[in-house]
Design a protein around this motif. Structure first.
Motif, PDB file in Angstrom:
ATOM      1  N   UNK A   1     120.167 -55.173  31.010  1.00 24.45           N
ATOM      2  CA  UNK A   1     119.393 -55.290  32.251  1.00 24.45           C
ATOM      3  C   UNK A   1     117.907 -55.045  32.003  1.00 24.45           C
ATOM      4  N   UNK A   2     117.574 -54.173  31.051  1.00 22.87           N
ATOM      5  CA  UNK A   2     116.173 -53.918  30.750  1.00 22.87           C
ATOM      6  C   UNK A   2     115.511 -55.149  30.135  1.00 22.87           C
ATOM      7  N   UNK A   3     116.209 -55.749  29.165  1.00 21.18           N
ATOM      8  CA  UNK A   3     115.648 -56.928  28.507  1.00 21.18           C
ATOM      9  C   UNK A   3     115.548 -58.103  29.471  1.00 21.18           C
ATOM     10  N   UNK A   4     116.589 -58.336  30.257  1.00 19.16           N
ATOM     11  CA  UNK A   4     116.559 -59.469  31.173  1.00 19.16           C
ATOM     12  C   UNK A   4     115.501 -59.280  32.255  1.00 19.16           C
ATOM     13  N   UNK A   5     115.296 -58.042  32.677  1.00 17.84           N
ATOM     14  CA  UNK A   5     114.233 -57.771  33.645  1.00 17.84           C
ATOM     15  C   UNK A   5     112.871 -58.074  33.031  1.00 17.84           C
ATOM     16  N   UNK A   6     112.704 -57.704  31.757  1.00 14.82           N
ATOM     17  CA  UNK A   6     111.442 -57.987  31.063  1.00 14.82           C
ATOM     18  C   UNK A   6     111.235 -59.485  30.894  1.00 14.82           C
TER      19      UNK A   6
END
Length: 307
Positions: A153-158
């Motif tokens: 979720x952190x990477x996809x949000x970025x």
């Protein structure tokens, strides 16, 4: 696989008949029939069912013909791109993690470029933060980032925040890459405790990841462990070759590479984290036919390493 046979199969499917396809292809019916049988034999499946009504496509044939048409379309695009009178300039760039399967895909892809083309291919191995910055700044056209699925979720949000496109390439569990003389090389599976007295090789820009995602990343980096930070893949393999006390967490590598450097892959029972390799590119960038050719080769080599 014979590219010409792919064309034959697609034409037979379109005509529904060996005789009609042979007329359109200007070849003899027996030769066409023999070519289709050889293709089916090499694949180990029947593409067509023969009947009095003609050549009917089997379920396996539907799948095969879908891929065949895609391949022929890419080949046609490349031929159009480089035929006489067209632009002879080739530009390709990718920033990726240090990984054997990606490097092999790029190497075979590079051999597909016509010798007379004015080619400039850029291939850089780097960590996630560099890849994200470079793709967002359009310094490179294609990128691949690798991260633990815990942080999806952190990477996809970025990626969404930066307006980047992304597509999953593969999910996998990392293995231990060690010298064949390593204290743990005689085992197929070890536990985490077995690594306590060994030296960990850390790849790429791993050290920058806590800064990218904050405190929640620090748990992965036990500062008490002995480490050697190496920012180049060949250097990692050479250290493993020379130092039996080193280990590297790695995606699967080929048997050829293991033999070349005298290495072995070992499973770790206490390390079940799933990792993702994600293809990324700018939201404003339209993938070129050359990009698509590289991606196709990447997927082919991926199956060889992970399936």
């Amino acid at each position: 696989m014979n590219l010409l046979y792919l064309k034959y199969a697609v034409e037979v499917a379109a005509c529904g008949s060996i005789n009609k396809a042979a007329e359109k292809l200007y070849i003899g019916q027996p030769n066409l029939s023999r070519a289709i049988k050889e293709l089916e034999s090499s694949l180990g499946v029947n593409i067509f069912d023969r009947s009095s009504k003609g050549m009917e496509i089997t379920p396996d044939g539907e799948v095969f013909l879908g891929y065949a048409k895609s391949i022929l379309k890419q080949v046609d695009s490349l031929e159009t791109m480089f035929r006489a009178g067209a632009s002879n300039k080739v530009r390709f760039s990718a920033i990726v993690p240090a990984s054997a399967y990606i490097c092999e895909a790029f190497a075979t892809f590079s051999r597909m470029i016509r010798p007379d083309a004015e080619a400039k291919l850029y291939y850089r191995e780097a960590g996630d933060s560099d890849a994200l910055r470079s793709i967002a700044a359009e310094e490179y056209k294609l990128g691949i980032i690798r991260y633990a699925s815990d942080y999806d979720k952190y990477y996809k949000a970025t990626l969404d925040e930066k307006g980047l496109n992304y597509e999953l390439i593969v999910e996998f569990n990392k293995l231990l890459l060690v010298n064949r003389s390593s204290p743990i090389a005689d085992k197929d599976t070890v536990d985490v405790e077995s690594l306590r007295d060994l030296v960990e090789l850390v790849a790429a820009d791993t050290a920058s990841l806590p800064a990218l995602f904050g405190e929640n990343k620090k748990e992965e980096y036990d500062e008490s462990r002995r480490r050697i930070c190496v920012f180049e893949r060949a250097g990692q393999y050479e250290l493993l070759r020379q130092n039996p006390d080193c280990f590297l967490w790695s995606a699967p590598v080929s048997q050829e590479l293991l033999c070349e450097y005298g290495l072995k892959m070992v499973k770790c029972s206490g390390h079940n984290r799933v990792f993702k390799d994600m293809l990324i590119w700018s939201g404003d960038y339209r993938l070129s036919e050359l990009d698509k050719l590289f991606i196709s080769e990447l997927c082919r080599v991926k199956r060889k390493f992970f399936d």
